[in-house]
Enzyme design. Structure first.
Site, mmCIF file in Angstrom:
data_model
loop_
_atom_site.group_PDB
_atom_site.id
_atom_site.type_symbol
_atom_site.label_atom_id
_atom_site.label_comp_id
_atom_site.label_asym_id
_atom_site.label_seq_id
_atom_site.Cartn_x
_atom_site.Cartn_y
_atom_site.Cartn_z
ATOM 1 N N ASP A 219 0.822 -1.215 0.000
ATOM 2 C CA ASP A 219 0.000 0.000 0.000
ATOM 3 C C ASP A 219 0.854 1.262 0.000
ATOM 4 O O ASP A 219 2.069 1.202 0.201
ATOM 5 C CB ASP A 219 -0.946 -0.009 1.210
ATOM 6 C CG ASP A 219 -0.254 -0.437 2.496
ATOM 7 O OD1 ASP A 219 0.976 -0.336 2.578
ATOM 8 O OD2 ASP A 219 -0.955 -0.880 3.426
ATOM 9 N N ASN B 259 -6.809 -2.505 14.369
ATOM 10 C CA ASN B 259 -8.240 -2.766 14.162
ATOM 11 C C ASN B 259 -8.482 -3.999 13.278
ATOM 12 O O ASN B 259 -9.588 -4.233 12.817
ATOM 13 C CB ASN B 259 -8.920 -1.534 13.557
ATOM 14 C CG ASN B 259 -8.326 -1.151 12.206
ATOM 15 O OD1 ASN B 259 -7.438 -1.852 11.695
ATOM 16 N ND2 ASN B 259 -8.799 -0.066 11.626
ATOM 17 N N HIS C 295 -6.930 -4.575 10.310
ATOM 18 C CA HIS C 295 -6.759 -4.387 8.865
ATOM 19 C C HIS C 295 -5.499 -5.086 8.364
ATOM 20 O O HIS C 295 -4.550 -5.313 9.112
ATOM 21 C CB HIS C 295 -6.792 -2.898 8.466
ATOM 22 C CG HIS C 295 -5.576 -2.096 8.788
ATOM 23 N ND1 HIS C 295 -5.644 -0.862 9.397
ATOM 24 C CD2 HIS C 295 -4.267 -2.308 8.549
ATOM 25 C CE1 HIS C 295 -4.429 -0.361 9.522
ATOM 26 N NE2 HIS C 295 -3.567 -1.221 9.023
ATOM 27 N N GLU D 223 -9.518 -1.872 5.465
ATOM 28 C CA GLU D 223 -10.057 -1.497 6.763
ATOM 29 C C GLU D 223 -11.340 -2.281 7.081
ATOM 30 O O GLU D 223 -12.056 -2.698 6.158
ATOM 31 C CB GLU D 223 -10.403 0.000 6.754
ATOM 32 C CG GLU D 223 -9.207 0.918 6.540
ATOM 33 C CD GLU D 223 -8.428 1.188 7.823
ATOM 34 O OE1 GLU D 223 -8.324 0.290 8.678
ATOM 35 O OE2 GLU D 223 -7.915 2.307 7.962
HETATM 36 C C1 GLP Z 1 -0.129 0.305 8.425
HETATM 37 C C2 GLP Z 1 0.084 -0.538 7.165
HETATM 38 C C3 GLP Z 1 -0.203 -1.998 7.419
HETATM 39 C C4 GLP Z 1 0.492 -2.436 8.689
HETATM 40 C C5 GLP Z 1 -0.064 -1.656 9.847
HETATM 41 C C6 GLP Z 1 0.456 -2.098 11.197
HETATM 42 O O1 GLP Z 1 -1.450 0.715 8.580
HETATM 43 N N1 GLP Z 1 -0.710 -0.093 6.057
HETATM 44 O O2 GLP Z 1 0.203 -2.753 6.303
HETATM 45 O O3 GLP Z 1 0.334 -3.811 8.897
HETATM 46 O O4 GLP Z 1 0.274 -0.298 9.632
HETATM 47 O O5 GLP Z 1 1.503 -1.294 11.620
HETATM 48 P P1 GLP Z 1 2.444 -1.628 12.835
HETATM 49 O O6 GLP Z 1 3.294 -2.772 12.396
HETATM 50 O O7 GLP Z 1 3.232 -0.367 13.026
HETATM 51 O O8 GLP Z 1 1.590 -1.966 13.985
#
Ligand code: GLP
Length: 249
Positions: free
Chosen positions: A68, A137, A139, A144
């Site tokens: 993304d 959450n 995702h 989402e």
């Molecule tokens: C972002 C990314 C996700 C990732 C998520 C979790 O929103 N788009 O792909 O998995 O963060 O982040 P973290 O690893 O910092 O908890």
């Protein structure tokens, strides 16, 4: 059934996963990897860079697709996921630039950009190994929680929770872009093998719901339960709410 692996620390997990990626690359040098951003994969990328420096891994024929990117964000912007990946991985390994694929956040034609990405993944032969993080959450990528999920790569409006989780990159949640481009659920789930990585106590509740709860669009990661080669790699803290349920997995 989802295969579960639990490690004592995020470092132990990251070392094991880096070695696993090295093995997959040795078995298939033209491996197509799907990659996440976020805090969770940072120690993994550090390990991959270290492995490369010691001659333990070769990316010269590999191809990567990131999950993304924020909309309105040029690849050169230091807050973009593209820049994040350069800092944490791409600058430190021998992955040829033309084999690195990213959604262009600066596109003026979101739908066209998403279609281009789907074609590029198909042309590469599909994703062999998709590494995923887990949003607080539930995702994955930027898919989402919602009443319905989207199959293909698509533009998304980010939830307040996700903008808060990304605040550190932007110096405050209000500065986080409100839109992004993301691989869709089908794009992700067409991967031949998926390894979702989650560490830390803040993810424990979500991890338990993802693995032992119902499959629901309100927790996109719960769809992993339907994939034939899905693995969930956790540290002890992320697994802490699973204990009574592990036997059932
Ligand atoms: C972002 C990314 C996700 C990732 C998520 C979790 O929103 N788009 O792909 O998995 O963060 O982040 P973290 O690893 O910092 O908890």
């Amino acid at each position: 059934m989802v295969r579960l692996r639990i490690f004592t620390t995020p470092e132990a997990l990251s070392q094991a996963l880096a070695r696993e990626i090295a093995r997959a690359l040795a078995a298939k040098p033209s491996l197509v990897l799907g990659l996440p951003t976020g805090r969770t994969p940072i120690p993994l990328y550090r390990e991959l860079v270290r492995l490369y420096a010691s001659g333990g891994i070769d990316f010269s024929r590999a191809t990567t697709f990131n999950l993304d990117e924020f909309l309105g964000m040029a690849p050169t912007d230091p807050r973009s996921y593209h820049a994040f990946m350069r800092r944490h991985l791409f600058d430190g390994v021998n992955l040829p630039r033309r084999q690195i694929h990213f959604l262009n956040g600066a596109t003026g034609h979101a739908a066209r950009e998403c279609a281009r990405y789907e074609r590029a993944i198909a042309r590469a032969g599909g994703i062999d190994l998709q590494i995923l993080g887990l949003g607080v959450n539930g995702h994955i990528g930027f898919n989402e929680p919602a009443r319905a999920l989207v199959a293909g790569t698509h533009p998304v409006t980010l939830t307040a929770a996700t903008r808060r989780a990304n605040a550190a990159l932007f110096g405050g949640a209000s500065a986080v872009p409100s839109e992004a481009l993301s691989m869709g659920m089908a794009t992700i789930f067409r991967a031949k093998r998926i390894v979702l990585v989650s560490t830390g106590a803040t993810k424990a509740r979500c991890v338990a719901r993802m693995l032992a709860g119902r499959i629901t669009t309100r927790l996109p990661a719960s769809f992993l339960q339907l994939h034939s080669h899905a693995e969930v790699w956790l540290d002890g803290a992320a697994a802490s709410r699973l204990k009574t349920r592990i036997a059932a997995l």
